[in-house]
Design a protein around this motif. Sequence first.
Motif, PDB file in Angstrom:
ATOM      1  N   SER A 105       0.840  -1.207   0.000  1.00 13.56           N
ATOM      2  CA  SER A 105       0.000   0.000   0.000  1.00 13.56           C
ATOM      3  C   SER A 105       0.870   1.251   0.000  1.00 13.56           C
ATOM      4  CB  SER A 105      -0.918   0.001   1.218  1.00 13.56           C
ATOM      5  OG  SER A 105      -0.159   0.041   2.412  1.00 13.56           O
ATOM      6  N   LYS A 106       2.147   1.108   0.262  1.00 17.40           N
ATOM      7  CA  LYS A 106       3.086   2.234   0.302  1.00 17.40           C
ATOM      8  C   LYS A 106       3.720   2.442  -1.073  1.00 17.40           C
ATOM      9  CE  LYS A 106       2.661   2.442   4.789  1.00 17.40           C
ATOM     10  NZ  LYS A 106       1.493   3.118   5.271  1.00 17.40           N
ATOM     11  N   ASP A 107       4.091   3.680  -1.376  1.00 15.78           N
ATOM     12  CA  ASP A 107       4.732   3.997  -2.647  1.00 15.78           C
ATOM     13  C   ASP A 107       6.105   3.327  -2.744  1.00 15.78           C
ATOM     14  OD1 ASP A 107       2.522   5.542  -3.195  1.00 15.78           O
ATOM     15  OD2 ASP A 107       3.503   7.432  -2.717  1.00 15.78           O
ATOM     16  N   LEU A 108       6.577   3.189  -3.977  1.00 19.57           N
ATOM     17  CA  LEU A 108       7.861   2.556  -4.265  1.00 19.57           C
ATOM     18  C   LEU A 108       8.862   3.630  -4.672  1.00 19.57           C
ATOM     19  CD1 LEU A 108       9.252  -0.300  -4.792  1.00 19.57           C
ATOM     20  CD2 LEU A 108       8.658   0.091  -7.189  1.00 19.57           C
ATOM     21  N   ASP A 109       9.991   3.693  -3.993  1.00 20.60           N
ATOM     22  CA  ASP A 109      11.053   4.637  -4.341  1.00 20.60           C
ATOM     23  C   ASP A 109      12.067   3.930  -5.233  1.00 20.60           C
ATOM     24  OD1 ASP A 109      10.078   6.852  -2.857  1.00 20.60           O
ATOM     25  OD2 ASP A 109      10.835   5.933  -1.023  1.00 20.60           O
ATOM     26  N   ILE A 110      12.483   4.630  -6.289  1.00 16.58           N
ATOM     27  CA  ILE A 110      13.413   4.060  -7.265  1.00 16.58           C
ATOM     28  C   ILE A 110      14.577   5.034  -7.456  1.00 16.58           C
ATOM     29  CG2 ILE A 110      13.698   3.158  -9.603  1.00 16.58           C
ATOM     30  CD1 ILE A 110      10.577   2.981  -9.711  1.00 16.58           C
ATOM     31  N   THR A 111      15.790   4.504  -7.414  1.00 18.86           N
ATOM     32  CA  THR A 111      16.979   5.301  -7.721  1.00 18.86           C
ATOM     33  C   THR A 111      17.859   4.487  -8.660  1.00 18.86           C
ATOM     34  OG1 THR A 111      16.926   6.367  -5.556  1.00 18.86           O
ATOM     35  CG2 THR A 111      18.990   6.500  -6.771  1.00 18.86           C
ATOM     36  N   CYS A 112      18.217   5.108  -9.785  1.00 18.23           N
ATOM     37  CA  CYS A 112      19.108   4.464 -10.745  1.00 18.23           C
ATOM     38  C   CYS A 112      20.380   5.298 -10.857  1.00 18.23           C
ATOM     39  CB  CYS A 112      18.444   4.344 -12.112  1.00 18.23           C
ATOM     40  SG  CYS A 112      16.982   3.269 -12.127  1.00 18.23           S
ATOM     41  N   VAL A 113      21.519   4.605 -10.811  1.00 23.24           N
ATOM     42  CA  VAL A 113      22.807   5.286 -10.891  1.00 23.24           C
ATOM     43  C   VAL A 113      23.632   4.702 -12.026  1.00 23.24           C
ATOM     44  CG1 VAL A 113      22.836   5.919  -8.443  1.00 23.24           C
ATOM     45  CG2 VAL A 113      23.857   3.768  -9.157  1.00 23.24           C
ATOM     46  N   GLN A 114      24.383   5.597 -12.646  1.00 24.85           N
ATOM     47  CA  GLN A 114      25.290   5.225 -13.714  1.00 24.85           C
ATOM     48  C   GLN A 114      26.393   6.275 -13.725  1.00 24.85           C
ATOM     49  OE1 GLN A 114      25.184   6.440 -17.422  1.00 24.85           O
ATOM     50  NE2 GLN A 114      26.001   4.595 -18.374  1.00 24.85           N
ATOM     51  N   PRO A 115      27.651   5.879 -13.743  1.00 27.55           N
ATOM     52  CA  PRO A 115      28.762   6.826 -13.562  1.00 27.55           C
ATOM     53  C   PRO A 115      28.747   8.055 -14.478  1.00 27.55           C
ATOM     54  CG  PRO A 115      29.584   4.577 -13.546  1.00 27.55           C
ATOM     55  CD  PRO A 115      28.133   4.503 -13.912  1.00 27.55           C
ATOM     56  N   GLN A 116      28.293   7.932 -15.697  1.00 27.35           N
ATOM     57  CA  GLN A 116      28.340   9.056 -16.636  1.00 27.35           C
ATOM     58  C   GLN A 116      27.180  10.043 -16.485  1.00 27.35           C
ATOM     59  OE1 GLN A 116      28.554   5.803 -17.568  1.00 27.35           O
ATOM     60  NE2 GLN A 116      30.693   5.651 -18.161  1.00 27.35           N
ATOM     61  N   ASN A 117      26.227   9.748 -15.606  1.00 27.75           N
ATOM     62  CA  ASN A 117      25.028  10.574 -15.503  1.00 27.75           C
ATOM     63  C   ASN A 117      24.677  10.865 -14.044  1.00 27.75           C
ATOM     64  OD1 ASN A 117      23.953  10.745 -18.335  1.00 27.75           O
ATOM     65  ND2 ASN A 117      24.067   8.517 -18.145  1.00 27.75           N
ATOM     66  N   PRO A 118      23.970  11.996 -13.819  1.00 24.33           N
ATOM     67  CA  PRO A 118      23.449  12.230 -12.467  1.00 24.33           C
ATOM     68  C   PRO A 118      22.353  11.206 -12.174  1.00 24.33           C
ATOM     69  CG  PRO A 118      22.649  13.915 -13.990  1.00 24.33           C
ATOM     70  CD  PRO A 118      23.634  13.063 -14.750  1.00 24.33           C
ATOM     71  N   ASP A 119      22.085  10.939 -10.916  1.00 27.93           N
ATOM     72  CA  ASP A 119      21.100   9.920 -10.540  1.00 27.93           C
ATOM     73  C   ASP A 119      19.729  10.195 -11.163  1.00 27.93           C
ATOM     74  OD1 ASP A 119      23.155   8.971  -9.003  1.00 27.93           O
ATOM     75  OD2 ASP A 119      22.179   9.332  -7.079  1.00 27.93           O
ATOM     76  N   ALA A 120      19.028   9.115 -11.454  1.00 28.56           N
ATOM     77  CA  ALA A 120      17.625   9.169 -11.875  1.00 28.56           C
ATOM     78  C   ALA A 120      16.815   8.704 -10.677  1.00 28.56           C
ATOM     79  CB  ALA A 120      17.383   8.269 -13.077  1.00 28.56           C
ATOM     80  N   VAL A 121      15.883   9.530 -10.216  1.00 28.19           N
ATOM     81  CA  VAL A 121      15.127   9.244  -8.998  1.00 28.19           C
ATOM     82  C   VAL A 121      13.640   9.278  -9.333  1.00 28.19           C
ATOM     83  CG1 VAL A 121      14.653  10.025  -6.640  1.00 28.19           C
ATOM     84  CG2 VAL A 121      16.952  10.270  -7.599  1.00 28.19           C
ATOM     85  N   ALA A 122      12.890   8.373  -8.709  1.00 18.61           N
ATOM     86  CA  ALA A 122      11.450   8.339  -8.977  1.00 18.61           C
ATOM     87  C   ALA A 122      10.685   7.774  -7.797  1.00 18.61           C
ATOM     88  CB  ALA A 122      11.161   7.515 -10.224  1.00 18.61           C
ATOM     89  N   ARG A 123       9.418   8.066  -7.806  1.00 23.16           N
ATOM     90  CA  ARG A 123       8.474   7.467  -6.864  1.00 23.16           C
ATOM     91  C   ARG A 123       7.325   6.908  -7.692  1.00 23.16           C
ATOM     92  NH1 ARG A 123       6.809   9.422  -1.071  1.00 23.16           N
ATOM     93  NH2 ARG A 123       8.773   8.352  -0.827  1.00 23.16           N
ATOM     94  N   ALA A 124       7.030   5.611  -7.507  1.00 24.09           N
ATOM     95  CA  ALA A 124       5.896   4.968  -8.165  1.00 24.09           C
ATOM     96  C   ALA A 124       4.754   4.912  -7.145  1.00 24.09           C
ATOM     97  CB  ALA A 124       6.271   3.569  -8.635  1.00 24.09           C
ATOM     98  N   ILE A 125       3.641   5.509  -7.498  1.00 31.62           N
ATOM     99  CA  ILE A 125       2.493   5.586  -6.604  1.00 31.62           C
ATOM    100  C   ILE A 125       1.781   4.232  -6.556  1.00 31.62           C
ATOM    101  CG2 ILE A 125       0.302   6.768  -6.152  1.00 31.62           C
ATOM    102  CD1 ILE A 125       2.792   8.592  -5.974  1.00 31.62           C
ATOM    103  N   SER A 126       1.479   3.781  -5.360  1.00 30.73           N
ATOM    104  CA  SER A 126       0.725   2.548  -5.153  1.00 30.73           C
ATOM    105  C   SER A 126      -0.766   2.866  -5.255  1.00 30.73           C
ATOM    106  CB  SER A 126       1.048   1.968  -3.771  1.00 30.73           C
ATOM    107  OG  SER A 126       0.248   0.841  -3.528  1.00 30.73           O
ATOM    108  N   ARG A 127      -1.474   2.122  -6.083  1.00 29.47           N
ATOM    109  CA  ARG A 127      -2.918   2.324  -6.254  1.00 29.47           C
ATOM    110  C   ARG A 127      -3.654   1.009  -6.031  1.00 29.47           C
ATOM    111  NH1 ARG A 127      -3.851   7.597  -5.860  1.00 29.47           N
ATOM    112  NH2 ARG A 127      -2.579   8.782  -7.292  1.00 29.47           N
TER     113      ARG A 127
END
Length: 153
Positions: A68-90
Motif C-alpha cells: 500500500s506504500k509507494d515505491l522509491d526508485i533510484t538508478c545510478v550510472q557513472p556518466q550521468n546524475p542519478d535518476a530518482v522516482a516514486r511509483a504511486i501505489s494504487r
Amino acid sequence: MNKLLAIACAPFVFTGCATVVNETTHPMKIETMTAEGQAVTGADCKLTNDYGSINVKSGDTAQVRRSSKDLDITCVQPQNPDAVARAISRANGGMWGNIILGGGIGAIVDHNRGTAYTYPTWVQLVFGKTLVFDRTAEKEGHPLLGTEAVASK
C-alpha cells in the motif's frame, strides 16, 4: 451438500479477493533515459518500499513486492546524475471487488498483505530528474511517462 460447499468456499471468503487473484509481486519494467531522450541500459537501480529493497539493471523487468506504500526508485550510472522516482501505489480491481462484494475481512487481509495494490508496470526514469509515476495514466503496451516532482517547502 450445502455444508460441503461452505467448507470448500471458506478459504476464499477468509483470504480476500485480491489474495486469490493477485500474487504478492508483480512485474515492473525499469528503463532509464538521458535528459536528451537516449536510452541507457545497464544502470544500477534500487527499488524500495516497506517490504524491503531489490536491485535490477535498467532495461530489465523486476518482480516488485506489492504494498500500500509507494515505491522509491533510484538508478545510478557513472556518466550521468542519478535518476530518482516514486511509483504511486494504487488499489487494484481485487480490492474493489472485496468492497463491492462485501468482503470486509478480505479487504483487510488484502490491504495488510499488499495484494490489493499495484504499481505501474513500465516506467522510464530520466537521469538528472526526480519523477513521479502514477499508474492511473498508464496505457497498456506503452511506458508510463513520469511527471516532475515538485519540491516541498
